[in-house]
Write a protein that holds these residues in place. Structure first.
Motif, PDB file in Angstrom:
ATOM      1  N   ARG A   1      -1.252  -0.536  -4.016  1.00  0.00           N
ATOM      2  CA  ARG A   1      -2.475   0.249  -4.212  1.00  0.00           C
ATOM      3  C   ARG A   1      -2.448   1.515  -3.362  1.00  0.00           C
ATOM      4  NH1 ARG A   1      -6.207  -3.828  -3.949  1.00  0.00           N
ATOM      5  NH2 ARG A   1      -6.378  -3.959  -6.216  1.00  0.00           N
ATOM      6  N   PRO A   2      -2.609   2.688  -3.969  1.00  0.00           N
ATOM      7  CA  PRO A   2      -2.713   3.934  -3.203  1.00  0.00           C
ATOM      8  C   PRO A   2      -4.049   3.965  -2.451  1.00  0.00           C
ATOM      9  CG  PRO A   2      -2.079   4.358  -5.486  1.00  0.00           C
ATOM     10  CD  PRO A   2      -2.561   2.947  -5.425  1.00  0.00           C
TER      11      PRO A   2
ATOM     12  N   LEU B   1       0.673  13.653  -1.990  1.00  0.00           N
ATOM     13  CA  LEU B   1       0.580  12.199  -2.136  1.00  0.00           C
ATOM     14  C   LEU B   1      -0.564  11.741  -3.046  1.00  0.00           C
ATOM     15  CD1 LEU B   1       1.469  10.857   1.435  1.00  0.00           C
ATOM     16  CD2 LEU B   1       2.825  10.689  -0.659  1.00  0.00           C
ATOM     17  N   PRO B   2      -1.750  12.328  -2.972  1.00  0.00           N
ATOM     18  CA  PRO B   2      -2.804  11.887  -3.893  1.00  0.00           C
ATOM     19  C   PRO B   2      -2.436  12.081  -5.367  1.00  0.00           C
ATOM     20  CG  PRO B   2      -3.748  13.139  -2.080  1.00  0.00           C
ATOM     21  CD  PRO B   2      -2.269  13.319  -2.003  1.00  0.00           C
ATOM     22  N   LYS B   3      -1.572  13.066  -5.646  1.00  0.00           N
ATOM     23  CA  LYS B   3      -1.173  13.328  -7.022  1.00  0.00           C
ATOM     24  C   LYS B   3      -0.207  12.268  -7.540  1.00  0.00           C
ATOM     25  CE  LYS B   3      -1.769  18.318  -6.410  1.00  0.00           C
ATOM     26  NZ  LYS B   3      -1.123  19.649  -6.464  1.00  0.00           N
ATOM     27  N   VAL B   4       0.498  11.606  -6.606  1.00  0.00           N
ATOM     28  CA  VAL B   4       1.356  10.491  -7.008  1.00  0.00           C
ATOM     29  C   VAL B   4       0.486   9.359  -7.537  1.00  0.00           C
ATOM     30  CG1 VAL B   4       3.007   8.757  -6.209  1.00  0.00           C
ATOM     31  CG2 VAL B   4       3.147  11.098  -5.340  1.00  0.00           C
TER      32      VAL B   4
ATOM     33  N   SER C   1      -6.144   5.441   1.425  1.00  0.00           N
ATOM     34  CA  SER C   1      -6.147   6.158   2.696  1.00  0.00           C
ATOM     35  C   SER C   1      -5.788   5.177   3.799  1.00  0.00           C
ATOM     36  CB  SER C   1      -7.532   6.751   2.947  1.00  0.00           C
ATOM     37  OG  SER C   1      -7.626   7.247   4.264  1.00  0.00           O
ATOM     38  N   GLN C   2      -5.104   5.654   4.840  1.00  0.00           N
ATOM     39  CA  GLN C   2      -4.585   4.763   5.858  1.00  0.00           C
ATOM     40  C   GLN C   2      -5.679   4.015   6.625  1.00  0.00           C
ATOM     41  OE1 GLN C   2      -2.500   6.565   9.165  1.00  0.00           O
ATOM     42  NE2 GLN C   2      -1.169   4.796   9.395  1.00  0.00           N
ATOM     43  N   LEU C   3      -6.803   4.641   6.876  1.00  0.00           N
ATOM     44  CA  LEU C   3      -7.866   3.990   7.635  1.00  0.00           C
ATOM     45  C   LEU C   3      -8.789   3.231   6.702  1.00  0.00           C
ATOM     46  CD1 LEU C   3      -8.573   6.776  10.276  1.00  0.00           C
ATOM     47  CD2 LEU C   3      -7.127   4.735  10.486  1.00  0.00           C
ATOM     48  N   ASP C   4      -9.621   3.934   6.005  1.00  0.00           N
ATOM     49  CA  ASP C   4     -10.457   3.326   4.975  1.00  0.00           C
ATOM     50  C   ASP C   4     -10.243   4.123   3.699  1.00  0.00           C
ATOM     51  OD1 ASP C   4     -11.804   0.999   5.703  1.00  0.00           O
ATOM     52  OD2 ASP C   4     -13.194   2.108   6.965  1.00  0.00           O
ATOM     53  N   PRO C   5     -10.143   3.422   2.575  1.00  0.00           N
ATOM     54  CA  PRO C   5     -10.509   2.012   2.349  1.00  0.00           C
ATOM     55  C   PRO C   5      -9.420   0.971   2.628  1.00  0.00           C
ATOM     56  CG  PRO C   5      -9.971   3.035   0.271  1.00  0.00           C
ATOM     57  CD  PRO C   5      -9.849   4.121   1.302  1.00  0.00           C
ATOM     58  N   PHE C   6      -8.328   1.355   3.313  1.00  0.00           N
ATOM     59  CA  PHE C   6      -7.271   0.361   3.554  1.00  0.00           C
ATOM     60  C   PHE C   6      -7.799  -0.867   4.289  1.00  0.00           C
ATOM     61  CE2 PHE C   6      -4.194  -1.219   6.758  1.00  0.00           C
ATOM     62  CZ  PHE C   6      -3.414  -1.958   5.889  1.00  0.00           C
TER      63      PHE C   6
ATOM     64  N   VAL D   1       0.848  -1.194   0.000  1.00  0.00           N
ATOM     65  CA  VAL D   1       0.000   0.000   0.000  1.00  0.00           C
ATOM     66  C   VAL D   1       0.883   1.243   0.000  1.00  0.00           C
ATOM     67  CG1 VAL D   1      -1.730   1.330   1.279  1.00  0.00           C
ATOM     68  CG2 VAL D   1      -1.848  -1.168   1.259  1.00  0.00           C
ATOM     69  N   LEU D   2       0.512   2.230  -0.799  1.00  0.00           N
ATOM     70  CA  LEU D   2       1.096   3.568  -0.733  1.00  0.00           C
ATOM     71  C   LEU D   2       0.035   4.464  -0.112  1.00  0.00           C
ATOM     72  CD1 LEU D   2       3.323   5.643  -1.429  1.00  0.00           C
ATOM     73  CD2 LEU D   2       2.146   6.011  -3.606  1.00  0.00           C
ATOM     74  N   TYR D   3       0.244   4.860   1.148  1.00  0.00           N
ATOM     75  CA  TYR D   3      -0.763   5.682   1.822  1.00  0.00           C
ATOM     76  C   TYR D   3      -0.822   7.073   1.203  1.00  0.00           C
ATOM     77  CZ  TYR D   3      -0.808   2.057   5.394  1.00  0.00           C
ATOM     78  OH  TYR D   3      -0.924   0.858   6.052  1.00  0.00           O
ATOM     79  N   THR D   4      -2.019   7.530   0.960  1.00  0.00           N
ATOM     80  CA  THR D   4      -2.207   8.829   0.315  1.00  0.00           C
ATOM     81  C   THR D   4      -2.468   9.947   1.318  1.00  0.00           C
ATOM     82  OG1 THR D   4      -4.576   8.376   0.055  1.00  0.00           O
ATOM     83  CG2 THR D   4      -3.126   7.788  -1.779  1.00  0.00           C
ATOM     84  N   ASP D   5      -2.533   9.618   2.602  1.00  0.00           N
ATOM     85  CA  ASP D   5      -2.877  10.631   3.596  1.00  0.00           C
ATOM     86  C   ASP D   5      -1.980  10.580   4.830  1.00  0.00           C
ATOM     87  OD1 ASP D   5      -3.763   8.209   4.507  1.00  0.00           O
ATOM     88  OD2 ASP D   5      -5.734   8.902   5.161  1.00  0.00           O
ATOM     89  N   ASN D   6      -0.848   9.881   4.752  1.00  0.00           N
ATOM     90  CA  ASN D   6       0.030   9.766   5.912  1.00  0.00           C
ATOM     91  C   ASN D   6       1.480   9.702   5.450  1.00  0.00           C
ATOM     92  OD1 ASN D   6       1.586   8.771   8.132  1.00  0.00           O
ATOM     93  ND2 ASN D   6      -0.286   8.015   9.085  1.00  0.00           N
TER      94      ASN D   6
END
Length: 436
Positions: free
Chosen positions: A244-245, A401-404, A247-252, A190-195
């Motif tokens: 998969r990019p 990060l979301p732009k990655v 969010s750390q909580l959900d939808p992770f 996972v690539l976290y998009t918010d952390n």
């Protein structure tokens, strides 16, 4: 006891090396006589189990009454604590995560604990923890927990598809390819998009050093070569849809529950969080050492917290006694993990048997995950320093990060942008930044 003046907040220092003489020439806190260890203590924390810890302390220390107040986590909490110090309404004890500690120390928002708790830190904690709370030859906090890196993986999936557990990052890439081939809906990372925490931890593990403090200035190298190597690696995995990019909580967690994430890099605390969040997958998961670049042991921390005495605390003597108990006493550690679901790894190695005994091993098939955590803790690279404006650094990373994920920017480019934003913020605060 009258609250101390908050006039010292107006001062700042240009480097952690100057913290020892910062803030208006006040007397050396380490030389002051210890205040009485009785009375009332106000305790702010967002860490799970803090209420139980306060209650347990009160039962065993009749001369001190701790009143626990829960606070929100994240930047909202740090703003609240800052405002309380400015207003003269600060608690006696507060939690501060390691990345935020240099900022609070440099701005004079917390007490120098060198005299009261410095000897405890020196005696009880290894270098991996001491380097995070000893700044400018002074002790500013006492470590609570460490968060050494580790890897979680679906043992049943790996066995069924004959996938080896990776020990290097090259092997990890191969693993992600095999996972996707075995199940097109599943991913091995996972690539976290918010952390930004995992990116900084992996940079640390690779030998990156985002900040270093000189005698009167800072060097900022958020995009140094090891960190760019890490960023290029993970950015490429995301671009090729091998991780998969999310969010750390959900939808992770949803992806974990549905079998769409079958491996991910995390830290010691993740074992408890995983068990509590996905209880129906008992026996399917296992824990492994985090892969390294050359196959030799190397680790870092992803998370972790410490306790401080904010500037202006009413009862610093009793506060120090409380902090010592909750970070180094076996009974204090038992209180932290009394819920039975925490996989907290104590920063004090002597307390590992306490947390290990409290954590059931059946979820991970009887695996001794604490032995693995201990090896990871021992392998943490020395020399990492958090910067004095980590709020700004982290915000700059998270904004990009979301732009990655959508391919608008590259992950190495995110680090360069974060470095520029960090340097600008430091100069705005009057800190001197020299070229690397």
């Amino acid at each position: 006891m009258l609250r101390r003046t908050t006039a010292a907040l107006a001062c700042s220092v240009t480097a952690l090396a100057l913290l020892a003489t910062a803030c208006g020439g006040e007397a050396d806190q380490g030389a002051l006589p210890a205040p009485g260890k009785t009375g009332e203590v106000t305790f702010w924390s967002f860490v799970k189990g803090s209420d139980k810890v306060a209650a347990a302390f009160n039962r065993s220390h009749p001369d001190i009454k701790v009143t626990f107040e829960t606070v929100p986590s994240g930047q909202e909490y740090y703003s609240k604590l800052t405002n309380a110090v400015k207003a003269g309404t600060a608690p006696d004890v507060a939690v501060v995560e390691y990345p935020h500690l240099p900022e609070f120390a440099a701005q004079g928002k917390i007490e120098d604990l060198s005299g009261s708790l410095g000897p405890v830190v020196k005696e009880r904690f290894p270098e991996a923890a001491r380097q995070l709370v000893n700044l400018g030859d002074r002790t500013w906090a006492v470590p609570r927990d460490a968060a050494p890196l580790m890897m979680m993986y679906r043992k049943d999936f790996f066995t069924r598809h004959k996938i080896d557990v990776p020990t290097t990052w090259d092997a990890y890439r191969n693993m992600t390819e095999q996972v996707k081939k075995a199940d097109p809906a599943a991913r091995g990372g996972v690539l976290y998009t918010d952390n930004p925490g995992l990116l900084s931890a992996l940079s640390w593990q690779a030998g990156g050093q985002w900040f270093s403090a000189g005698k009167d200035s800072w060097k900022v190298t958020v995009d140094d070569a090891p960190s760019k190597k890490v960023a290029a690696y993970w950015g490429d995995l995301a671009r090729k849809d091998l991780v998969r990019p999310l969010s750390q909580l959900d939808p992770f967690w949803t992806s974990v529950q549905k079998g769409r994430t079958v491996a991910y890099v995390c830290a010691s605390w993740c074992a408890g969080a995983h068990q509590a969040t996905v209880p129906d997958q008992k026996g399917k998961w296992a824990v492994a050492s985090v892969p390294t670049w050359d196959g030799k042991p190397a680790s870092a921390m992803y998370g972790g917290s410490s306790f401080v005495i904010p500037k202006g605390a009413d009862n610093s003597g009793a506060a120090a006694e409380f902090i010592k108990w909750i970070t180094t006493d076996p009974e204090g550690m038992k209180a932290w993990v009394s819920s039975g679901t925490s996989s907290m790894f104590p920063a004090d190695p002597k307390l590992v048997p306490v947390t290990k005994a409290a954590f059931a091993t059946d979820y991970f098939g009887g695996q001794d995950i604490y032995s693995l955590m201990s090896r990871s803790y021992d392998a943490i690279r020395p020399g990492w320093t958090w910067g004095p404006v980590m709020g700004a650094t982290n915000t700059a990373i998270v904004d990009q990060l979301p732009k990655v994920a959508d391919g608008t920017v590259t992950l190495p480019g995110v680090l360069s942008t974060a470095e520029q934003a960090t340097v600008a913020q430091m100069k705005q605060r009057g800190l001197t930044v020299t070229a690397p």
